[in-house]
Write a protein that holds these residues in place. Structure first.
Motif, short mmCIF file in Angstrom:
data_model
loop_
_atom_site.label_atom_id
_atom_site.label_comp_id
_atom_site.label_asym_id
_atom_site.label_seq_id
_atom_site.Cartn_x
_atom_site.Cartn_y
_atom_site.Cartn_z
N ALA A 51 0.97 -1.23 -0.20
CA ALA A 51 0.02 0.07 0.03
C ALA A 51 0.79 1.13 0.07
O ALA A 51 0.33 2.28 -0.79
N VAL A 52 1.75 1.38 0.83
CA VAL A 52 2.91 2.52 0.74
C VAL A 52 3.27 2.65 -0.69
O VAL A 52 3.37 3.75 -1.09
N PHE A 53 3.90 1.64 -1.19
CA PHE A 53 4.53 1.79 -2.53
C PHE A 53 3.23 2.38 -3.66
O PHE A 53 3.78 3.31 -4.07
N VAL A 54 2.30 1.76 -3.50
CA VAL A 54 1.10 2.11 -4.74
C VAL A 54 0.70 3.57 -4.31
O VAL A 54 0.38 4.23 -5.00
N ASN A 55 0.68 3.76 -2.85
CA ASN A 55 -0.27 5.07 -2.76
C ASN A 55 0.93 6.49 -2.77
O ASN A 55 0.49 7.54 -3.42
N ARG A 74 10.07 4.97 0.00
CA ARG A 74 9.15 5.13 1.27
C ARG A 74 8.64 3.86 1.93
O ARG A 74 8.19 3.58 2.82
N ALA A 75 8.36 2.68 0.96
CA ALA A 75 7.95 1.25 1.27
C ALA A 75 9.32 0.85 2.11
O ALA A 75 8.87 0.24 3.22
N TRP A 78 9.20 2.32 5.58
CA TRP A 78 8.14 1.53 6.36
C TRP A 78 8.70 0.15 6.88
O TRP A 78 8.43 -0.07 8.13
N LEU A 79 9.16 -0.69 6.13
CA LEU A 79 9.74 -1.77 6.41
C LEU A 79 10.87 -1.68 7.50
O LEU A 79 10.81 -2.68 8.45
N TYR A 80 11.66 -0.88 7.43
CA TYR A 80 12.74 -0.55 8.24
C TYR A 80 12.09 -0.30 9.56
O TYR A 80 12.42 -0.74 10.68
N GLU A 91 15.53 9.89 7.25
CA GLU A 91 14.11 9.55 6.33
C GLU A 91 13.00 10.27 7.31
O GLU A 91 13.12 10.14 8.62
N ALA A 92 12.20 11.05 6.56
CA ALA A 92 11.15 11.70 7.38
C ALA A 92 9.92 10.48 7.70
O ALA A 92 9.95 9.48 7.01
N ASP A 93 9.27 10.79 8.59
CA ASP A 93 8.51 9.98 9.15
C ASP A 93 7.34 9.51 8.10
O ASP A 93 6.92 10.58 7.10
N LEU A 94 6.63 8.46 8.08
CA LEU A 94 5.42 8.16 7.22
C LEU A 94 4.23 8.93 7.39
O LEU A 94 3.97 9.10 8.72
#
Length: 102
Positions: A51-55, A74-75, A78-80, A91-94
């Motif tokens: 979802a992160v990748f596609v969004n 960004r994906a 999220w995984l990290y 990296e900025a927060d999601l």
């Protein structure tokens, strides 16, 4: 605009799936992090990763991706965070919209 994904958008999603499956997403950000151990029993977490990748993925007027590597990053961010409990350095927060399931 067509109601189907462009070849470029379809290819970007296919490449992302390949990177995830091979364990090479976000290199070098995720080097040394075996996210498969974390995700193999949590399919809903894998769903959020996609979802992160596609969004985040943006398409131009022809439906072609214009920021595929950024969406991958960004994906990977999220995984990290999911695997370590921390953000990768620099990296900025999601944002909530990045992780939204539609």
């Amino acid at each position: 605009m067509s109601s189907r994904l462009s070849h470029g958008a379809s290819g970007a999603i296919r490449r992302f799936a390949g990177w995830v499956a091979r364990g090479s997403i976000g290199c070098p950000m995720l080097d040394g992090i075996n996210y498969w151990d974390e995700l193999k029993n949590s399919p809903s977490q894998m769903e959020i990763c996609f979802a992160v990748f596609v969004n985040v993925l943006e398409l131009d007027d022809r439906g072609e991706p214009i920021n595929e590597k950024y969406a991958e990053r960004r994906a990977a961010t999220w995984l990290y965070r999911y695997c370590t409990g921390e953000l990768p350095p620099g990296e900025a927060d999601l944002e909530p919209w990045e992780c939204a399931l539609h």
